[in-house]
Design an enzyme around this catalytic site. Structure first.
Site, short mmCIF file in Angstrom:
data_model
loop_
_atom_site.label_atom_id
_atom_site.label_comp_id
_atom_site.label_asym_id
_atom_site.label_seq_id
_atom_site.Cartn_x
_atom_site.Cartn_y
_atom_site.Cartn_z
N HIS A 37 -1.32 4.62 0.74
CA HIS A 37 -1.26 4.59 2.29
C HIS A 37 -2.09 5.35 3.16
O HIS A 37 -2.61 4.93 4.27
CB HIS A 37 0.23 5.05 2.57
N SER A 186 4.81 3.02 -4.56
CA SER A 186 6.04 3.82 -3.99
C SER A 186 6.91 3.45 -5.27
O SER A 186 7.74 4.44 -5.68
CB SER A 186 6.81 3.23 -2.76
P1 AMP Z 1 4.25 -0.55 1.22
O1 AMP Z 1 4.76 0.59 1.76
O2 AMP Z 1 4.55 -0.74 -0.42
O3 AMP Z 1 4.98 -1.79 1.91
O4 AMP Z 1 2.79 -0.73 1.38
C1 AMP Z 1 2.24 -0.64 2.71
C2 AMP Z 1 0.90 -0.79 2.81
O5 AMP Z 1 0.17 -0.21 1.79
C3 AMP Z 1 0.50 -2.30 2.22
O6 AMP Z 1 -0.45 -2.85 3.08
C4 AMP Z 1 0.11 -2.04 0.75
O7 AMP Z 1 -0.69 -3.16 0.43
C5 AMP Z 1 -0.62 -0.74 1.02
N1 AMP Z 1 -0.61 -0.17 -0.40
C6 AMP Z 1 0.23 0.06 -1.30
N2 AMP Z 1 -0.17 0.55 -2.24
C7 AMP Z 1 -1.52 0.71 -2.26
C8 AMP Z 1 -2.70 1.15 -3.04
N3 AMP Z 1 -2.33 1.77 -4.27
N4 AMP Z 1 -3.70 1.18 -2.74
C9 AMP Z 1 -3.99 0.63 -1.34
N5 AMP Z 1 -2.90 0.25 -0.52
C10 AMP Z 1 -1.79 0.35 -0.83
#
Ligand code: AMP
Length: 287
Positions: A37, A186
């Site tokens: 993030h 997460s």
């Molecule tokens: P989330 O909180 O899982 O909904 O993710 C929020 C944003 O963070 C989304 O655009 C995900 O693709 C991005 N994201 C989650 N994990 C990663 C990671 N390991 N590397 C890069 N972006 C990530």
């Protein structure tokens, strides 16, 4: 760093930033923040003068048997991390404000939501597209950053902004991994120590595919099968899918004659935790 919880307040602040000539960069998240993030925050900061992050665990993108209730949450830690990484505004809406009684409009995509995650998680992308459309209307960003980690989600959002003429530039940032290769997520918080070790089979299998590709192997089915077998044979990880698809359309990659990059996407379960990962295989570079 400002913390905004009401939608009218966020509207007013976004209008004021725009009136002051600021360029708003937006990072939507579901919280329980990690370095993945933070990389999105930095990508927004590099391109924009005002960086907004939203933290909202969006109930409508979870299926009835999925992990909405137990999704990890730690607001205090998230806020400290966002501030430390230079976020200007955190938008923290309530479920009631986002989905008041009588809410009944959704954004639905057809083709790009059907395969892979769309098949495994019916209704998931409707929930994602709907909340992102709402957040775009609330935060009024010039630009928004998404992670390649959720590759199909990034495609869906790009398609939605194009189809609905949303004036938001979409930037996709690379996957951030732990030093041992595990893609940050997460949901990694659900893994026991033993499961955490077993989960490494997923990223290892992607590296294997990259070396097959670099070695000149062009058969998508063979690569996908090898990846699936490698994950299965390494422990108790079960493979939901391991497929090589066109990186734009998410349809099965044809035999590798063309020069379009292919995307190797994997979904697997380690115990009760569902993890996804992917890598881009560029055939052109290796010919
Ligand atoms: P989330 O909180 O899982 O909904 O993710 C929020 C944003 O963070 C989304 O655009 C995900 O693709 C991005 N994201 C989650 N994990 C990663 C990671 N390991 N590397 C890069 N972006 C990530």
């Amino acid at each position: 760093m400002r913390i905004v919880t009401s939608i009218p307040d966020m509207h007013r602040i976004a209008d004021a930033e725009r009136a002051a000539g600021k360029r708003i960069g937006f990072v939507p998240t579901m919280g329980f923040l990690h370095a993945g993030h933070m990389s999105l925050l930095h990508a927004a900061r590099a391109r924009c003068s005002t960086v907004v992050m939203s933290i909202f665990v969006n109930p409508i993108q979870f299926g009835p048997a999925e992990d909405f209730a137990r999704y990890p949450r730690d607001e205090a830690r998230d806020l400290a991390m966002a501030e430390e990484h230079g976020c200007d505004i955190v938008f923290l809406p309530s479920r009631e404000d986002m989905y008041p009684d009588g809410f009944e409009t959704s954004v639905d995509l057809n083709r790009s939501t059907i395969p892979l995650e769309g098949e495994s998680r019916p209704g998931h992308f409707r929930g994602v597209a709907t909340v992102v459309a709402k957040l775009f209307n609330i935060v009024k960003p010039h630009m928004a950053v998404f992670g390649q980690k959720d590759a199909q989600q990034a495609i869906v959002i790009r398609r939605m902004t194009r189809d609905l003429n949303m004036d938001v530039e979409i930037v996709v940032a690379p996957i951030v991994r732990e030093p041992d290769g595990l893609a940050m997520s997460s949901r990694n918080a659900y893994l026991s120590t033993e499961e955490r070790t077993e989960a490494l089979a997923i990223s290892r299998s992607l590296r294997l595919a990259e070396s097959m590709c670099a070695g000149g192997i062009r058969d998508p089915q063979r690569i996908a099968d090898t990846v699936g077998d490698a994950i299965r044979s390494s422990g108790r990880v079960s493979v939901e899918y391991a497929r090589l698809v066109d990186a734009e359309t998410f349809e099965d990659a044809p035999a590798m004659a063309g020069d379009r990059p292919a995307l190797l996407v994997v979904a697997a379960r380690v115990g009760s935790t569902r993890l996804i990962d992917n890598t881009i295989l560029s055939w052109k570079d290796t010919i």
